[in-house]
Design an enzyme around this catalytic site. Sequence first.
Site, PDB file in Angstrom:
ATOM      1  N   GLY A 168       0.811  -1.211   0.000  1.00  0.00           N
ATOM      2  CA  GLY A 168       0.000   0.000   0.000  1.00  0.00           C
ATOM      3  C   GLY A 168       0.843   1.259   0.000  1.00  0.00           C
ATOM      4  O   GLY A 168       1.289   1.751  -1.045  1.00  0.00           O
ATOM      5  N   CYS A 169       1.089   1.793   1.184  1.00  0.00           N
ATOM      6  CA  CYS A 169       1.700   3.120   1.300  1.00  0.00           C
ATOM      7  C   CYS A 169       3.138   3.170   0.790  1.00  0.00           C
ATOM      8  O   CYS A 169       3.552   4.174   0.201  1.00  0.00           O
ATOM      9  CB  CYS A 169       1.620   3.586   2.752  1.00  0.00           C
ATOM     10  SG  CYS A 169      -0.084   3.761   3.341  1.00  0.00           S
ATOM     11  N   VAL A 170       3.916   2.118   1.019  1.00  0.00           N
ATOM     12  CA  VAL A 170       5.296   2.111   0.520  1.00  0.00           C
ATOM     13  C   VAL A 170       5.300   2.089  -1.007  1.00  0.00           C
ATOM     14  O   VAL A 170       6.000   2.869  -1.655  1.00  0.00           O
ATOM     15  CB  VAL A 170       6.082   0.914   1.088  1.00  0.00           C
ATOM     16  CG1 VAL A 170       7.460   0.812   0.439  1.00  0.00           C
ATOM     17  CG2 VAL A 170       6.224   1.036   2.599  1.00  0.00           C
TER      18      VAL A 170
END
Length: 255
Positions: free
Chosen positions: A163-165
């Site tokens: 997700g965020c990475v």
Amino acid sequence: MSDLQEMLDKIFAEDSELYQQRGFQRRIGFGTRPAIIDIDLANAWTRPGHAFSCDHMDTIIPAMERLLDAGRAKNIPIVHTTTAYAKNVRGEWSDMGLWHNKIPVDVLEEGSYEAAIDERLLRDGDLVICKKRASGFHGTYLQGFLSAHRVDTVIVTGVTMAGCVRHTVEDAIAYGFRPIVPRECVGDRVAGVVEWNLFDIDAKFGDVMGVDEVIAYLNGIEPFDGNTVVADRKSTRLNSSHTVISYAVFCLKKK
């Protein structure tokens, strides 16, 4: 080695051959002015018992400590992001947008212990950015901060890999930064997710490598002087003055 890992290794070997035949998996390489972008290694993700808790912190935290020590020794910019939302605004006007309809971001409140960066990683002088969406760039001043310090390489770490990475890495290369991902410094919650996304990022968006290789690179760079923005402004003023003077001389000669 687990059956899942053996299966993934077989798939990655076959896919690597296909990608390389078609010109993928090239190396973007290191620049000369790096920053560390630590994604969401706040207590809700690094500590057990939370909806957002991630696996393998016994590997990730020590690797991060080593990486951060190497970065701080060279005075490079270190940015931590966390994800949190205004606790006094919920419902129609919430800053969560639609995301809470998919995942329990409503439990992440600004100023809470859960949203605070893990104390094992945070030091005075580090920058902390509170984001509302997956990418560390989306709706934040991260790009401007990095550009002001003439950063050309971003070492992206943290969670979650799927997700965020991943979204931060994709945005980083889109904004003209060289993304580097140390494999021991990223994690997730589901088996296989980390390995698949590392493989895919290494094929398309950035370079994935061991943390030891990244630390060796940091050990070999020149330290940041800590005054890069001010120094650049002086240089810009001098260059601008030189341009004005040169133009004035040119005009006089024409007369």
